[in-house]
Structures are given as C-alpha cells and as structure tokens.
Design an enzyme around this catalytic site. Structure first.
Site, PDB file in Angstrom:
ATOM      1  N   CYS A   7       0.862  -1.188   0.000  1.00 43.61           N
ATOM      2  CA  CYS A   7       0.000   0.000   0.000  1.00 43.61           C
ATOM      3  C   CYS A   7       0.897   1.236   0.000  1.00 43.61           C
ATOM      4  CB  CYS A   7      -0.970  -0.020   1.183  1.00 43.61           C
ATOM      5  SG  CYS A   7      -0.194  -0.001   2.811  1.00 43.61           S
ATOM      6  N   ARG A  13      -3.367  -0.632   5.393  1.00 49.76           N
ATOM      7  CA  ARG A  13      -3.972  -1.705   4.600  1.00 49.76           C
ATOM      8  C   ARG A  13      -3.074  -2.924   4.417  1.00 49.76           C
ATOM      9  NH1 ARG A  13      -5.217   2.187  -0.307  1.00 49.76           N
ATOM     10  NH2 ARG A  13      -3.322   3.076   0.606  1.00 49.76           N
ATOM     11  N   ASP A 123      -8.311   3.941   0.987  1.00 58.52           N
ATOM     12  CA  ASP A 123      -7.329   4.331   2.000  1.00 58.52           C
ATOM     13  C   ASP A 123      -8.082   4.799   3.244  1.00 58.52           C
ATOM     14  OD1 ASP A 123      -5.428   5.523   3.544  1.00 58.52           O
ATOM     15  OD2 ASP A 123      -4.498   6.643   1.908  1.00 58.52           O
TER      16      ASP A 123
HETATM   17  P1  4NP Z   1      -1.796   2.810   4.047  1.00 58.82           P
HETATM   18  O1  4NP Z   1      -2.472   4.140   4.625  1.00 58.82           O
HETATM   19  O2  4NP Z   1      -1.231   3.152   2.689  1.00 58.82           O
HETATM   20  O3  4NP Z   1      -2.929   1.854   3.963  1.00 58.82           O
HETATM   21  O4  4NP Z   1      -0.728   2.389   5.038  1.00 58.82           O
HETATM   22  C1  4NP Z   1      -1.798   5.363   4.717  1.00 58.82           C
HETATM   23  C2  4NP Z   1      -0.898   5.577   5.723  1.00 58.82           C
HETATM   24  C3  4NP Z   1      -0.260   6.788   5.846  1.00 58.82           C
HETATM   25  C4  4NP Z   1      -0.539   7.791   4.941  1.00 58.82           C
HETATM   26  C5  4NP Z   1      -1.451   7.584   3.919  1.00 58.82           C
HETATM   27  C6  4NP Z   1      -2.067   6.357   3.811  1.00 58.82           C
HETATM   28  N1  4NP Z   1       0.095   9.059   5.085  1.00 58.82           N
HETATM   29  O5  4NP Z   1      -0.210   9.954   4.288  1.00 58.82           O
HETATM   30  O6  4NP Z   1       0.940   9.233   5.969  1.00 58.82           O
END
Ligand code: 4NP
Length: 161
Positions: A7, A13, A123
């Site tokens: 991800c 995720r 997300d």
């Molecule tokens: P992930 O979610 O891609 O599912 O781990 C996110 C975690 C952090 C961020 C964005 C999405 N961020 O912008 O820091």
C-alpha cells in the site's frame, strides 16, 4: 509461494492483508512467505496504525510485531506475487518493473475476488474506524481466494512430485 502486499504507507492496509493471508496459510503443510511494504517512506520502521492493530485483534490476528518498510525493485526478485491495494500503488510498483516478468507478478488485490473489475481498497488513514472494518472485510474476501489458490497450486505440485 512468496507473496508481498503493498500500500502507500505500509501501516494501514497492507499490514492487515499480510496478517490475514498469514493466518489463512497457517494451517498449510508447506512453508509460504508473506510480507508487506509501502510505496512511500513516511512511516518506515513504525508498527501498524493502532486502528489496524485493533481491527485485526478483533478477529484474532496479531499484527503488532510488523514494522513498515518501503517497496524496492529487489522485491520483484524476492516475491512470486505482489498485490497492490489501489491503482496508485499499482502504478508506483509498475514504475519500478524492469521487464514483463516483473510486470506479470503484480495485480490489484481485489482482482483475486473480483477478476478484471479493478476495484480498489480505499485508503482508511484519514477516516474513522468503520473504514478499517470495511478494509478488513474486503481484504478477508480476497485473501481467502488467494489462500485457496495457493493451496490448489501446492496440491498440484505435490501430485507431480
Ligand atoms: P496505508 O495508509 O497506505 O494503507 O498504510 C496510509 C498511511 C499513511 C498515509 C497515507 C495512507 N500518510 O499519508 O501518511
């Protein structure tokens, strides 16, 4: 079989996808490897987001020991299959692919359950805890298909051997 879940941050995720698939493969006779990574480096070294840990725990899965790392080109050599959560992750992964063999390893994870539909795992980072429940259920459905598929391949392999 070596499977990598990818991800953006590797804290929401893909740690859930890793935990769910590991749990589904834990009763398998053969040794499989499941890992996860993020296309961005924002959270490298951090444990999964508390909301992901909480939803995993609710369903009996402990993901607290995971630590975020960034996806690298070398992952194409380490893994047989690479599952992206959304189209943006998919594009970032494919931007590092060297050849058609690398490209052939990559797909959107929800295509396992809904082939060809190119659905995305939303997300949940900026939303509430219901987003994490939805993500968990989406991932569970696809991880069941992936685990059954791997078990089927293994059976075919064992028959030949
Ligand atoms: P992930 O979610 O891609 O599912 O781990 C996110 C975690 C952090 C961020 C964005 C999405 N961020 O912008 O820091």
């Amino acid at each position: 079989m070596k499977v990598l879940m990818v991800c953006l941050g590797n804290i929401c995720r893909s740690p859930l996808a890793e935990g769910i698939l590991k749990e589904k493969l834990s009763r398998s006779d053969s040794v499989h490897e499941v890992d996860s990574a993020g296309t961005a480096a924002y959270h490298v070294g951090e444990p999964p987001d508390g909301r992901s840990q909480k939803i995993a725990k609710k369903y009996g899965i402990d993901i607290s020991g995971q630590r975020a790392r960034r996806f690298t080109r070398a992952d194409f050599d380490q893994f047989d299959r690479i599952y992206a959560m959304d189209r943006s992750n998919l594009e970032d992964i494919l931007a590092l692919a060297r050849d058609s063999r690398d490209i052939s390893k990559v797909d959107l994870i929800l295509n396992a359950a809904c082939p060809g539909e190119d659905r995305q795992v939303p997300d949940p980072y900026y939303g509430g805890s219901d987003g994490f429940e939805k993500v968990f259920q989406l991932l569970k459905t696809s991880c069941e298909v992936i685990a059954n598929d791997i078990a089927g391949l293994q059976q075919a392999h064992n028959k030949k051997a």
